[in-house]
Design a protein around this motif. Structure first.
Motif, short mmCIF file in Angstrom:
data_model
loop_
_atom_site.label_atom_id
_atom_site.label_comp_id
_atom_site.label_asym_id
_atom_site.label_seq_id
_atom_site.Cartn_x
_atom_site.Cartn_y
_atom_site.Cartn_z
N LEU A 221 0.75 -1.28 -0.41
CA LEU A 221 -0.04 0.11 0.14
C LEU A 221 1.10 1.39 0.06
O LEU A 221 0.89 1.92 -0.94
N THR A 222 2.10 1.37 0.87
CA THR A 222 2.71 2.56 1.44
C THR A 222 3.93 2.58 -0.28
O THR A 222 2.96 3.58 -0.67
N GLU A 223 3.90 1.75 -0.84
CA GLU A 223 4.87 2.07 -2.11
C GLU A 223 3.86 1.91 -3.37
O GLU A 223 4.18 2.71 -3.96
N GLU B 172 -12.33 9.91 6.23
CA GLU B 172 -10.73 10.14 6.67
C GLU B 172 -9.72 8.47 6.41
O GLU B 172 -8.83 8.91 5.81
N VAL B 173 -10.77 7.49 6.18
CA VAL B 173 -10.32 6.91 5.95
C VAL B 173 -9.95 6.27 3.80
O VAL B 173 -8.87 5.80 3.40
N ALA B 174 -10.57 6.43 3.14
CA ALA B 174 -10.48 6.62 1.56
C ALA B 174 -9.61 7.43 1.22
O ALA B 174 -8.37 7.17 -0.04
N ASP B 175 -10.01 8.75 1.93
CA ASP B 175 -8.05 9.62 1.05
C ASP B 175 -6.88 8.83 1.26
O ASP B 175 -6.26 8.73 0.56
N ARG B 176 -6.10 8.07 2.76
CA ARG B 176 -5.54 6.97 2.64
C ARG B 176 -5.51 6.16 1.49
O ARG B 176 -4.76 5.37 0.79
N TYR B 177 -6.59 5.87 0.58
CA TYR B 177 -6.70 4.54 -0.04
C TYR B 177 -7.31 5.03 -1.63
O TYR B 177 -7.50 4.07 -2.81
N ARG B 178 -6.99 6.60 -1.94
CA ARG B 178 -7.64 6.75 -2.76
C ARG B 178 -6.94 6.53 -4.47
O ARG B 178 -8.22 6.44 -5.29
N ILE B 179 -5.79 6.48 -3.93
CA ILE B 179 -4.95 6.01 -5.60
C ILE B 179 -5.38 4.15 -6.03
O ILE B 179 -5.09 4.05 -7.16
N LEU B 180 -5.94 3.69 -4.70
CA LEU B 180 -6.08 1.99 -5.14
C LEU B 180 -7.47 2.34 -5.97
O LEU B 180 -7.49 1.49 -7.06
N LEU B 181 -8.11 3.57 -6.31
CA LEU B 181 -9.69 3.53 -6.46
C LEU B 181 -8.83 3.56 -8.08
O LEU B 181 -9.60 2.86 -9.71
N ALA C 154 -15.68 10.41 -7.35
CA ALA C 154 -15.45 11.53 -7.81
C ALA C 154 -14.80 12.59 -7.00
O ALA C 154 -13.87 13.37 -8.16
N VAL C 155 -14.66 12.30 -6.40
CA VAL C 155 -13.94 13.76 -4.95
C VAL C 155 -12.75 13.10 -5.13
O VAL C 155 -11.74 14.02 -5.33
N MET C 156 -12.23 11.88 -4.92
CA MET C 156 -11.84 11.21 -4.91
C MET C 156 -10.34 10.90 -6.38
O MET C 156 -9.56 11.56 -5.92
N GLU C 157 -10.85 11.25 -7.20
CA GLU C 157 -9.79 11.80 -8.47
C GLU C 157 -10.29 13.05 -8.51
O GLU C 157 -8.55 13.08 -9.01
N ALA C 158 -10.43 13.80 -7.64
CA ALA C 158 -9.77 15.00 -8.21
C ALA C 158 -8.68 15.61 -7.85
O ALA C 158 -8.46 16.33 -7.97
N VAL C 159 -8.88 14.98 -6.67
CA VAL C 159 -7.57 15.14 -5.64
C VAL C 159 -6.43 14.83 -5.95
O VAL C 159 -6.25 14.63 -6.23
N ASN C 160 -6.57 12.98 -6.62
CA ASN C 160 -5.65 12.38 -7.52
C ASN C 160 -5.23 13.00 -8.78
O ASN C 160 -4.40 13.18 -8.57
N ASP C 161 -6.23 13.74 -9.53
CA ASP C 161 -6.33 14.38 -10.26
C ASP C 161 -5.44 15.93 -10.40
O ASP C 161 -5.46 17.06 -10.84
N GLY C 162 -5.12 16.25 -9.26
CA GLY C 162 -4.50 18.05 -8.66
C GLY C 162 -5.72 19.15 -8.73
O GLY C 162 -5.40 19.50 -8.10
N LEU C 163 -7.11 18.28 -8.94
CA LEU C 163 -8.27 19.31 -8.67
C LEU C 163 -8.76 20.71 -7.18
O LEU C 163 -9.44 21.12 -7.55
N LEU C 164 -8.38 18.80 -6.38
CA LEU C 164 -9.02 19.55 -5.55
C LEU C 164 -7.92 19.11 -4.00
O LEU C 164 -7.28 17.68 -4.20
N THR D 215 -6.88 17.50 -0.60
CA THR D 215 -6.97 17.00 0.34
C THR D 215 -7.95 17.63 1.55
O THR D 215 -8.88 16.60 2.52
N GLN D 216 -7.15 18.29 2.15
CA GLN D 216 -8.12 19.30 3.57
C GLN D 216 -9.76 19.85 2.79
O GLN D 216 -10.27 19.85 3.31
N GLU D 217 -9.71 20.24 1.67
CA GLU D 217 -11.28 20.76 0.62
C GLU D 217 -11.94 19.30 1.78
O GLU D 217 -13.09 19.52 1.05
N ALA D 218 -11.49 18.51 0.69
CA ALA D 218 -12.66 17.21 -0.25
C ALA D 218 -13.58 16.80 0.63
O ALA D 218 -14.46 16.45 0.46
#
Length: 205
Positions: free
Chosen positions: A24-26, A98-107, A162-172, A174-177
Motif C-alpha cells: 500500500l505504501t509503495e 478520513e479512510v478513503a483519502d489513504r486508499y484513494r489511489i487504489l481507485l 469523483a472527489v477522490m479522482e479530483a484529489v488524485n488529479d490535483g483539482l482539489l 485533501t484538506q478541502e475534499a
C-alpha cells in the motif's frame, strides 16, 4: 498438542500482513510499482510475494478488500450518536473520507485490475446501509430527491469516487475534499446548501 506448523503459519501470516502494508505504501508512492519493487521494500524475495499473491492484480484486489472493510467500519462509526439523519449522513461521509483519502489511489489502480462491477459488489453492504438511511430521510421529509433511495445512494457513492479522482488529479486539496464531499452529498439529498455547510462545519469543529 498444537500443530507443528503453528510457528510457520504465524510467520507466513506476519509476512503477508507486512507485504500488504508495504505494498500500500509503495503503490501510494508509485502507482506503477512492480511486484519486485514491493518485495524489495518488504525485505523479502519476489517469490515470497508471489507465494501469497499469484499476481499484481490479486495483490491489489486484496488491498481493495481491506479498503472496503475500513470504509464500512468508518461509515458505521461516522453515523453513531448522530442527532438527526442529516447529521448521520454528513458524519458518515466525513468518517469515510478520513479512510478513503489513504486508499484513494487504489481507485485508479483497482479500475485497471479489479472490474468496476467488482468494486460495486464489494461496496454493496455500505450502499445498503446508506440506502436505509436515505429512505428514512425521504420518508420523514428530511431529504428531498426525485431519485428513489437506492439510486440516490448509488449517486452518493459515485460522487465520493469523483472527489477522490479530483484529489488524485490535483483539482482539489485533501484538506478541502472531506468537507466538500459531505456538503455535496447533503445538497444532492435536497438539504439547502447553507444548512449543509453549517452542519458540516459544526461536525468538523
Amino acid at each position: 498438542m498444537a500443530p507443528m506448523t503453528t510457528g510457520h503459519s504465524s510467520r507466513a501470516d506476519a509476512n503477508r500482513r507486512r507485504i500488504l502494508d508495504v505494498a500500500l505504501t509503495e503503490l501510494l508512492r508509485d502507482p506503477d510499482a512492480s511486484m519486485e519493487q514491493i518485495a524489495r521494500a518488504a525485505g523479502v524475495v519476489r517469490r515470497t510475494v508471489y507465494g501469497h499473491f499469484p499476481s499484481r492484480e490479486a495483490l491489489i484486489g486484496t488491498l481493495v478488500d481491506g479498503a472496503v472493510e475500513a470504509v464500512a467500519a468508518a461509515h458505521a462509526a461516522g453515523r453513531e450518536g448522530a442527532q438527526d439523519l442529516a447529521q448521520a449522513v454528513a458524519g458518515s461521509v466525513l468518517a469515510v473520507w478520513e479512510v478513503a483519502d489513504r486508499y484513494r489511489i487504489l481507485l485508479a489502480l483497482a479500475r485497471r485490475s479489479v472490474t468496476v462491477q467488482g468494486i460495486r459488489e464489494r461496496l454493496a453492504p455500505v450502499r445498503a446501509a446508506r440506502t436505509e438511511l436515505l429512505q428514512r430521510g425521504l420518508d420523514e421529509g428530511v431529504f428531498v430527491s426525485p431519485l428513489p433511495a437506492p439510486a440516490l445512494a448509488y449517486v452518493h457513492e459515485q460522487m465520493l469516487f469523483a472527489v477522490m479522482e479530483a484529489v488524485n488529479d490535483g483539482l482539489l486539496t485533501t484538506q478541502e475534499a472531506g468537507r466538500s464531499a459531505a456538503v455535496t452529498t447533503l445538497t444532492a439529498a435536497g438539504v439547502p446548501a447553507s444548512l449543509a455547510t453549517a452542519l458540516v462545519a459544526k461536525l468538523r469543529d
